[in-house]
Every structure is written in C-alpha cells, then in structure tokens.
Design a protein around this motif. Sequence first.
Motif, PDB file in Angstrom:
ATOM      1  N   UNK A 192       6.699   5.544   9.106  1.00  0.00           N
ATOM      2  CA  UNK A 192       6.447   6.662   8.199  1.00  0.00           C
ATOM      3  C   UNK A 192       7.468   6.738   7.064  1.00  0.00           C
ATOM      4  N   UNK A 193       8.699   6.300   7.329  1.00  0.00           N
ATOM      5  CA  UNK A 193       9.707   6.300   6.273  1.00  0.00           C
ATOM      6  C   UNK A 193       9.414   5.242   5.217  1.00  0.00           C
ATOM      7  N   UNK A 194       9.021   4.058   5.644  1.00  0.00           N
ATOM      8  CA  UNK A 194       8.679   3.001   4.691  1.00  0.00           C
ATOM      9  C   UNK A 194       7.505   3.462   3.828  1.00  0.00           C
ATOM     10  N   UNK A 195       6.498   4.051   4.448  1.00  0.00           N
ATOM     11  CA  UNK A 195       5.335   4.535   3.696  1.00  0.00           C
ATOM     12  C   UNK A 195       5.732   5.645   2.721  1.00  0.00           C
ATOM     13  N   UNK A 196       6.617   6.535   3.154  1.00  0.00           N
ATOM     14  CA  UNK A 196       7.068   7.624   2.274  1.00  0.00           C
ATOM     15  C   UNK A 196       7.879   7.065   1.101  1.00  0.00           C
ATOM     16  N   UNK A 197       8.717   6.064   1.358  1.00  0.00           N
ATOM     17  CA  UNK A 197       9.504   5.455   0.286  1.00  0.00           C
ATOM     18  C   UNK A 197       8.608   4.753  -0.721  1.00  0.00           C
ATOM     19  N   UNK A 198       7.575   4.076  -0.240  1.00  0.00           N
ATOM     20  CA  UNK A 198       6.615   3.431  -1.142  1.00  0.00           C
ATOM     21  C   UNK A 198       5.911   4.472  -2.009  1.00  0.00           C
ATOM     22  N   UNK A 199       5.494   5.549  -1.389  1.00  0.00           N
ATOM     23  CA  UNK A 199       4.828   6.624  -2.139  1.00  0.00           C
ATOM     24  C   UNK A 199       5.785   7.238  -3.159  1.00  0.00           C
ATOM     25  N   UNK A 200       7.037   7.434  -2.765  1.00  0.00           N
ATOM     26  CA  UNK A 200       8.034   8.008  -3.672  1.00  0.00           C
ATOM     27  C   UNK A 200       8.242   7.109  -4.887  1.00  0.00           C
ATOM     28  N   UNK A 201       8.302   5.789  -4.659  1.00  0.00           N
ATOM     29  CA  UNK A 201       8.441   4.863  -5.782  1.00  0.00           C
ATOM     30  C   UNK A 201       7.258   4.982  -6.727  1.00  0.00           C
ATOM     31  N   UNK A 202       6.068   5.059  -6.173  1.00  0.00           N
ATOM     32  CA  UNK A 202       4.857   5.154  -6.989  1.00  0.00           C
ATOM     33  C   UNK A 202       4.751   6.454  -7.769  1.00  0.00           C
ATOM     34  N   UNK A 203       5.289   7.530  -7.203  1.00  0.00           N
ATOM     35  CA  UNK A 203       5.181   8.849  -7.837  1.00  0.00           C
ATOM     36  C   UNK A 203       6.447   9.270  -8.566  1.00  0.00           C
ATOM     37  N   UNK A 204       7.487   8.451  -8.489  1.00  0.00           N
ATOM     38  CA  UNK A 204       8.740   8.803  -9.145  1.00  0.00           C
ATOM     39  C   UNK A 204       9.405  10.022  -8.526  1.00  0.00           C
ATOM     40  N   UNK A 205       9.338  10.140  -7.203  1.00  0.00           N
ATOM     41  CA  UNK A 205       9.894  11.285  -6.489  1.00  0.00           C
ATOM     42  C   UNK A 205      10.982  10.839  -5.526  1.00  0.00           C
ATOM     43  N   UNK A 223      14.134   6.620  -3.832  1.00  0.00           N
ATOM     44  CA  UNK A 223      13.017   5.724  -3.526  1.00  0.00           C
ATOM     45  C   UNK A 223      13.474   4.378  -2.977  1.00  0.00           C
ATOM     46  N   UNK A 224      14.760   4.064  -3.099  1.00  0.00           N
ATOM     47  CA  UNK A 224      15.309   2.840  -2.516  1.00  0.00           C
ATOM     48  C   UNK A 224      15.825   3.069  -1.096  1.00  0.00           C
ATOM     49  N   UNK A 225      15.710   4.293  -0.598  1.00  0.00           N
ATOM     50  CA  UNK A 225      16.144   4.602   0.755  1.00  0.00           C
ATOM     51  C   UNK A 225      17.594   4.998   0.863  1.00  0.00           C
ATOM     52  N   UNK A 226      18.271   5.183  -0.265  1.00  0.00           N
ATOM     53  CA  UNK A 226      19.678   5.586  -0.232  1.00  0.00           C
ATOM     54  C   UNK A 226      19.778   7.093  -0.016  1.00  0.00           C
ATOM     55  N   UNK A 227      20.664   7.469   0.889  1.00  0.00           N
ATOM     56  CA  UNK A 227      20.836   8.883   1.234  1.00  0.00           C
ATOM     57  C   UNK A 227      21.557   9.643   0.121  1.00  0.00           C
ATOM     58  N   UNK A 228      20.955  10.772  -0.276  1.00  0.00           N
ATOM     59  CA  UNK A 228      21.534  11.635  -1.300  1.00  0.00           C
ATOM     60  C   UNK A 228      22.035  12.952  -0.717  1.00  0.00           C
ATOM     61  N   UNK A 229      21.465  13.348   0.412  1.00  0.00           N
ATOM     62  CA  UNK A 229      21.804  14.631   1.031  1.00  0.00           C
ATOM     63  C   UNK A 229      21.486  14.552   2.511  1.00  0.00           C
ATOM     64  N   UNK A 230      22.325  15.229   3.319  1.00  0.00           N
ATOM     65  CA  UNK A 230      22.107  15.318   4.766  1.00  0.00           C
ATOM     66  C   UNK A 230      22.475  16.710   5.232  1.00  0.00           C
ATOM     67  N   UNK A 231      21.633  17.263   6.079  1.00  0.00           N
ATOM     68  CA  UNK A 231      21.923  18.521   6.741  1.00  0.00           C
ATOM     69  C   UNK A 231      21.595  18.340   8.219  1.00  0.00           C
ATOM     70  N   UNK A 232      22.558  18.653   9.081  1.00  0.00           N
ATOM     71  CA  UNK A 232      22.348  18.562  10.525  1.00  0.00           C
ATOM     72  C   UNK A 232      22.423  19.965  11.084  1.00  0.00           C
ATOM     73  N   UNK A 233      21.412  20.346  11.852  1.00  0.00           N
ATOM     74  CA  UNK A 233      21.357  21.690  12.415  1.00  0.00           C
ATOM     75  C   UNK A 233      20.614  22.622  11.484  1.00  0.00           C
TER      76      UNK A 233
END
Length: 174
Positions: A70-83, A147-157
């Motif tokens: 699901x992450x690979x599919x979401x990243x592909x979609x993000x690249x296509x939509x510029x999100x 869209x390259x899979x690099x983390x920009x933000x993380x929240x735990x909890x």
Amino acid sequence: MVVALSELPGIAEEDIVVNLERDAFTLEYDSALVNLENMYQAIRELGYSPGLEALDESRTQSDTLTEDSPLVLALEKARGEGKLVFADFSAEWCIACKVLQQTVLSNRDVQQALEAYVFVDIDMDTYPQEASVYQVVGMPTLLVLNADGEELFRSVGLIEVDALQQELSNLAGK
C-alpha cells in the motif's frame, strides 16, 4: 520492565500498558522529555526488541517493499498527483489508534488539510515490512513522506487536532 522504563524522563509507570498475550507493550510519553533512541535503548537493555532491525543505509524503501505494498502504491499515486503521502500506521487491536481516528483524523479541519495528501492506512499486523522499513515501533505512528518515500514528519502516539492540522498545512505549503 515497567519500572525500568518509567525511570526515563517523561514516562510514568501508570502510562505503560503491558499486554502479555500479545507480547507487546504500549508507552505514553512526553516527547519533549524523552527521545525515541533513548527509549529504544532502554527497551533493548531490558531484553526486549522494539521491532527494529538495523537497516542497511544503502537500501531504499523500494528495495524492500513489494509492488503491491500500500505504501508503494501511495507513493506512485503521490508522484502522479504531485502530492505528499500521509501514512497512518495502526492495528485493529490498538486502542490509541482508535482514539486518534475518532478524535483527530476524523476532525473536519484535519480532513480538509489531508485533501492535499495521498492518505494510506497501514495495518502493522498485515504489513509488518512497511513498519520495519520506516522503523515504526509504536502505534499510532503518523508519517508524512515525499513522493520519493523520504520522511518529512513523524508523530508517535496521540497528537492534538491543532498540532496535526498545522503541521499538515505547513508541509503541504512546501
């Protein structure tokens, strides 16, 4: 184990929930007082694993995730939509995840901010490899990825509605 973890700044003994049937435990902590690496080190010293394996820095997420992830599919979609991608790592049995969904992620302002993202819900029991690749060991964990899979933000909890909405708005504006 509970006493040793509660000795870390920002973690109180009453904030640790142990579920021995699942060989798992959940911590609530003040991220301003304790960092994840110190917490992981304390967990390892107690003989437990926070679910992380040392990652080879030369590997990328595409080297370890399958095409139907699901992450690979979401990243592909993000690249296509510029999100950007907004990934919610949770599990069906996770009470804090349900609270986050009901009180924060379903909030109108957060939903509006999420329109600028490709949203993906990752069940950690179904997709443990995704959790491993992104070093997710606690739930809920929210990640914003480019869209390259690099983390920009993380929240735990748990996170407050205003804090998440502000972070999402800031990142989407970049």
